[in-house]
Design a protein around this motif. Sequence first.
Motif, PDB file in Angstrom:
ATOM      1  N   LEU A 109      31.197  41.251  39.249  1.00  0.00           N
ATOM      2  CA  LEU A 109      31.301  39.799  39.367  1.00  0.00           C
ATOM      3  C   LEU A 109      30.566  39.095  38.227  1.00  0.00           C
ATOM      4  O   LEU A 109      31.058  38.099  37.674  1.00  0.00           O
ATOM      5  N   SER A 112      32.611  39.409  35.178  1.00  0.00           N
ATOM      6  CA  SER A 112      33.716  38.463  35.291  1.00  0.00           C
ATOM      7  C   SER A 112      33.249  37.047  34.975  1.00  0.00           C
ATOM      8  O   SER A 112      33.962  36.268  34.330  1.00  0.00           O
ATOM      9  N   ILE A 238      44.324  32.448  36.356  1.00  0.00           N
ATOM     10  CA  ILE A 238      44.336  33.826  36.870  1.00  0.00           C
ATOM     11  C   ILE A 238      42.916  34.278  37.186  1.00  0.00           C
ATOM     12  O   ILE A 238      42.655  34.888  38.234  1.00  0.00           O
ATOM     13  N   TRP A 239      41.996  34.001  36.268  1.00  0.00           N
ATOM     14  CA  TRP A 239      40.596  34.395  36.477  1.00  0.00           C
ATOM     15  C   TRP A 239      40.029  33.760  37.740  1.00  0.00           C
ATOM     16  O   TRP A 239      39.355  34.430  38.535  1.00  0.00           O
ATOM     17  N   HIS A 240      40.294  32.483  37.938  1.00  0.00           N
ATOM     18  CA  HIS A 240      39.772  31.779  39.113  1.00  0.00           C
ATOM     19  C   HIS A 240      40.343  32.378  40.387  1.00  0.00           C
ATOM     20  O   HIS A 240      39.634  32.525  41.402  1.00  0.00           O
ATOM     21  N   THR A 241      41.621  32.763  40.358  1.00  0.00           N
ATOM     22  CA  THR A 241      42.267  33.366  41.521  1.00  0.00           C
ATOM     23  C   THR A 241      41.602  34.681  41.911  1.00  0.00           C
ATOM     24  O   THR A 241      41.533  35.030  43.099  1.00  0.00           O
ATOM     25  N   LEU A 242      41.087  35.405  40.931  1.00  0.00           N
ATOM     26  CA  LEU A 242      40.443  36.697  41.201  1.00  0.00           C
ATOM     27  C   LEU A 242      38.938  36.547  41.431  1.00  0.00           C
ATOM     28  O   LEU A 242      38.372  37.226  42.300  1.00  0.00           O
ATOM     29  N   HIS A 243      38.308  35.679  40.667  1.00  0.00           N
ATOM     30  CA  HIS A 243      36.846  35.595  40.687  1.00  0.00           C
ATOM     31  C   HIS A 243      36.319  35.028  42.004  1.00  0.00           C
ATOM     32  O   HIS A 243      35.330  35.542  42.547  1.00  0.00           O
ATOM     33  N   PRO A 245      37.683  34.916  45.219  1.00  0.00           N
ATOM     34  CA  PRO A 245      37.720  35.857  46.346  1.00  0.00           C
ATOM     35  C   PRO A 245      36.738  37.017  46.176  1.00  0.00           C
ATOM     36  O   PRO A 245      36.137  37.482  47.158  1.00  0.00           O
ATOM     37  N   LEU A 246      36.587  37.478  44.943  1.00  0.00           N
ATOM     38  CA  LEU A 246      35.633  38.558  44.688  1.00  0.00           C
ATOM     39  C   LEU A 246      34.219  38.115  45.041  1.00  0.00           C
ATOM     40  O   LEU A 246      33.440  38.880  45.632  1.00  0.00           O
TER      41      LEU A 246
END
Length: 270
Positions: A109, A112, A238-243, A245-246
């Motif tokens: 994280l 990221s 895209i980064w926000h979509t993954l970061h 939830p992570l």
Amino acid sequence: MRQNVELVLAFACILLLTGLYVAVAGSGPPGPATLFGHWIGIVGFVLMLATESLYSLRKQSRHVRWGPMQSWLSAHIFTGIVGPYMVFLHTGFRFAGLAGLTMWLTLVLVSSGFFGRYVYTTLPRTSAGAEIGAPQLESALRRAQAQLDAWLDAHPARWRALVAQMADLPVIRGRGLGAILRQPIVDRRYRRAWRQAARGLDATLRPQAAELGELLNQRRTLQRQIATLATARRIMAIWHTLHVPLGLVLFAMALVHVVAALFYSRSAVL
């Protein structure tokens, strides 16, 4: 320097924490169950909780306007670096079980977060932190070009050859994410080429070269921002979509670890 103040402060805190940890360690690393291990873990968890919640709440709130978004982002980055480092020290270099998995996820994280910050800085923004759109950038580029043309009209024609020489250098290289990641290299080569060109000028012309360099940099920055705007926005989405939830998964795992640690420590006492 001011753009990186949160990084400077974060790494200064890391140095101080490392010195404190070494002083406390003595003959060996203090374990998670020691007094020092408990407190540094608690403070680190609180900072990670602040990282996960405060900036998002400020960004989504329509009523709370405490301070500019840029300051909240800087605080988000600061706590997002110092908090995980304190949790890392809390482990006592033991990475087994849920605590170990949480630590590795924290590392992912944080990495990221560094990537997201880099892409974020490529997006043009106002001093208040609001993103600037393509129409505003194109309008600013026209004004910058007009300023450059006016400067050239007021100076000898030989400067136009230098401007043409610098214009031959690429503003970006590649496409997509590769272009954004390679941008520091492209910019470094441009600055080196400009220094070499300015070094070859007569000393009496260098003050004028400094003025011209600022105008060229202004135009070049706007050209780069226009060329990479759509790509940077897409990558950030895209980064926000993954970061996010992570981060939520990490917080849930850390909370489970804290509750389990408190439960078992209480059971041991009883």
